[in-house]
Scaffold this motif. Structure first.
Motif, PDB file in Angstrom:
ATOM      1  N   THR A  30       0.867  -1.170   0.000  1.00 32.13           N
ATOM      2  CA  THR A  30       0.000   0.000   0.000  1.00 32.13           C
ATOM      3  C   THR A  30       0.905   1.221   0.000  1.00 32.13           C
ATOM      4  O   THR A  30       1.737   1.381   0.891  1.00 32.13           O
ATOM      5  CB  THR A  30      -0.917   0.031   1.230  1.00 32.13           C
ATOM      6  OG1 THR A  30      -1.798  -1.093   1.190  1.00 32.13           O
ATOM      7  CG2 THR A  30      -1.739   1.304   1.264  1.00 32.13           C
ATOM      8  N   THR A 118     -16.002  -8.580   4.863  1.00 33.09           N
ATOM      9  CA  THR A 118     -15.092  -7.446   5.052  1.00 33.09           C
ATOM     10  C   THR A 118     -15.808  -6.241   5.635  1.00 33.09           C
ATOM     11  O   THR A 118     -15.246  -5.496   6.443  1.00 33.09           O
ATOM     12  CB  THR A 118     -14.444  -7.057   3.705  1.00 33.09           C
ATOM     13  OG1 THR A 118     -13.796  -8.205   3.148  1.00 33.09           O
ATOM     14  CG2 THR A 118     -13.417  -5.955   3.885  1.00 33.09           C
ATOM     15  N   GLN A 173     -10.203   1.117   8.635  1.00 29.35           N
ATOM     16  CA  GLN A 173     -10.133  -0.323   8.905  1.00 29.35           C
ATOM     17  C   GLN A 173     -10.564  -1.127   7.692  1.00 29.35           C
ATOM     18  O   GLN A 173      -9.978  -2.171   7.382  1.00 29.35           O
ATOM     19  CB  GLN A 173     -11.008  -0.678  10.113  1.00 29.35           C
ATOM     20  CG  GLN A 173     -10.922  -2.144  10.523  1.00 29.35           C
ATOM     21  CD  GLN A 173      -9.509  -2.572  10.845  1.00 29.35           C
ATOM     22  OE1 GLN A 173      -8.849  -1.986  11.702  1.00 29.35           O
ATOM     23  NE2 GLN A 173      -9.012  -3.598  10.159  1.00 29.35           N
ATOM     24  N   ALA A 176      -7.716  -1.153   5.304  1.00 25.86           N
ATOM     25  CA  ALA A 176      -6.682  -2.057   5.810  1.00 25.86           C
ATOM     26  C   ALA A 176      -7.042  -3.508   5.518  1.00 25.86           C
ATOM     27  O   ALA A 176      -6.174  -4.315   5.147  1.00 25.86           O
ATOM     28  CB  ALA A 176      -6.490  -1.841   7.311  1.00 25.86           C
ATOM     29  N   ASP A 177      -8.314  -3.845   5.657  1.00 27.20           N
ATOM     30  CA  ASP A 177      -8.757  -5.212   5.362  1.00 27.20           C
ATOM     31  C   ASP A 177      -8.567  -5.534   3.881  1.00 27.20           C
ATOM     32  O   ASP A 177      -8.117  -6.624   3.522  1.00 27.20           O
ATOM     33  CB  ASP A 177     -10.235  -5.384   5.745  1.00 27.20           C
ATOM     34  CG  ASP A 177     -10.455  -5.351   7.248  1.00 27.20           C
ATOM     35  OD1 ASP A 177      -9.475  -5.517   8.000  1.00 27.20           O
ATOM     36  OD2 ASP A 177     -11.608  -5.138   7.670  1.00 27.20           O
ATOM     37  N   ALA A 180      -4.901  -6.024   2.886  1.00 25.01           N
ATOM     38  CA  ALA A 180      -4.280  -7.283   3.305  1.00 25.01           C
ATOM     39  C   ALA A 180      -4.200  -8.273   2.154  1.00 25.01           C
ATOM     40  O   ALA A 180      -3.335  -9.165   2.155  1.00 25.01           O
ATOM     41  CB  ALA A 180      -5.075  -7.882   4.470  1.00 25.01           C
ATOM     42  N   ASP A 181      -5.084  -8.128   1.159  1.00 24.27           N
ATOM     43  CA  ASP A 181      -5.129  -9.066   0.035  1.00 24.27           C
ATOM     44  C   ASP A 181      -4.835  -8.423  -1.313  1.00 24.27           C
ATOM     45  O   ASP A 181      -4.674  -9.138  -2.305  1.00 24.27           O
ATOM     46  CB  ASP A 181      -6.515  -9.733  -0.032  1.00 24.27           C
ATOM     47  CG  ASP A 181      -6.835 -10.526   1.212  1.00 24.27           C
ATOM     48  OD1 ASP A 181      -5.965 -11.282   1.664  1.00 24.27           O
ATOM     49  OD2 ASP A 181      -7.951 -10.380   1.739  1.00 24.27           O
ATOM     50  N   ASP A 199       2.536   1.317   3.445  1.00 28.46           N
ATOM     51  CA  ASP A 199       3.885   0.798   3.681  1.00 28.46           C
ATOM     52  C   ASP A 199       4.925   1.858   3.342  1.00 28.46           C
ATOM     53  O   ASP A 199       5.936   1.985   4.023  1.00 28.46           O
ATOM     54  CB  ASP A 199       4.132  -0.449   2.809  1.00 28.46           C
ATOM     55  CG  ASP A 199       3.152  -1.566   3.115  1.00 28.46           C
ATOM     56  OD1 ASP A 199       3.127  -2.031   4.266  1.00 28.46           O
ATOM     57  OD2 ASP A 199       2.389  -1.960   2.202  1.00 28.46           O
TER      58      ASP A 199
END
Length: 231
Positions: A30, A118, A173, A176-177, A180-181, A199
């Motif tokens: 990210t 999600t 959030q 962020a979920d 993650a993928d 990141d």
């Protein structure tokens, strides 16, 4: 690298907006684009999408040159866009908005199940018209539509714009979920939120990359960066 923008010069008419922007995004990262309004962050996303093609420079996705392609061709390669204005279908229900975003031939039920897993708040309001949702719920729905479109790279523009602080936390959030993928290129004015989600970051000013680095909580306290954000 999944995305490489190299020395992009992008114009609106005769206005030179991007003056040689170069950024990279690795698969699974990210990356946040930060900076004041009007410095070229959204234009960078539009340049990737070929909505505003660069007059000079290169945009490569998985090594393939995108400059010269139509925006629909860029999207077909797996790049999704969640614009600042959200663009949900207000007269359709949450479930209908999600369903029509699933690509032809995709597993619609699996996609919807992923969205509801999600975004539990959307599951609770699946039969509500999108126009009746709160701003935060509409933003979640917009992100969900990008999620089910089976994109490998998701461009998200100002997701916290105009939202109350608690709703910003919920949307953060949700991103962020998703991150993650998926790989995410994020434009975000809220510096602490951007640093929490990303990141790495690039700081833009007047159509140029001023600096880049790892996204840490300390960035929000860096006096030089804050000066560019408040100038």
């Amino acid at each position: 690298m999944i995305l490489e923008v190299e020395d992009a010069h992008t114009y609106y008419g005769e206005s030179h907006i991007l003056e040689g922007v170069s950024i990279e995004v690795a698969e699974g990262e990210t990356v946040a684009l930060i900076g004041r309004n009007g410095v070229g962050k959204t234009t960078t996303l539009r340049t990737v999408l070929q909505l505003t093609p660069p007059r000079e420079g290169s945009v490569r996705y998985r090594g393939e040159e995108l400059v010269g392609l139509g925006t629909h061709e860029v999207a077909e390669r797996g790049i999704g866009w969640i614009p600042e204005d959200r663009r949900v279908f207000s007269q359709l229900t949450v479930a209908e908005n999600v369903r029509i975003a699933v690509p032809k031939g995709g597993d619609t039920e699996a996609a919807i199940a992923r969205v509801y897993d999600t975004f539990p708040a959307l599951a609770e309001r699946k039969d509500a018209k999108a126009g009746a949702l709160s701003g935060g719920q509409q933003q979640m729905l917009a992100i969900a539509r990008g999620l089910v479109n089976e994109n490998d790279l998701l461009l998200i523009d100002e997701p916290s714009e105009g939202l109350a602080p608690q709703i910003v936390a919920d949307v953060g959030q949700a991103i962020a979920d998703v991150a993650a993928d998926d790989t995410v290129l994020l434009v975000e004015q809220n510096l602490p939120l951007a640093m929490d989600l990303a990141d790495r970051f690039y700081l833009l000013d007047n159509g140029n990359v001023i600096t880049e680095g790892e996204a840490t909580s300390g960035v929000a306290d860096d006096e030089e960066i804050r000066r560019y954000l408040s100038a």
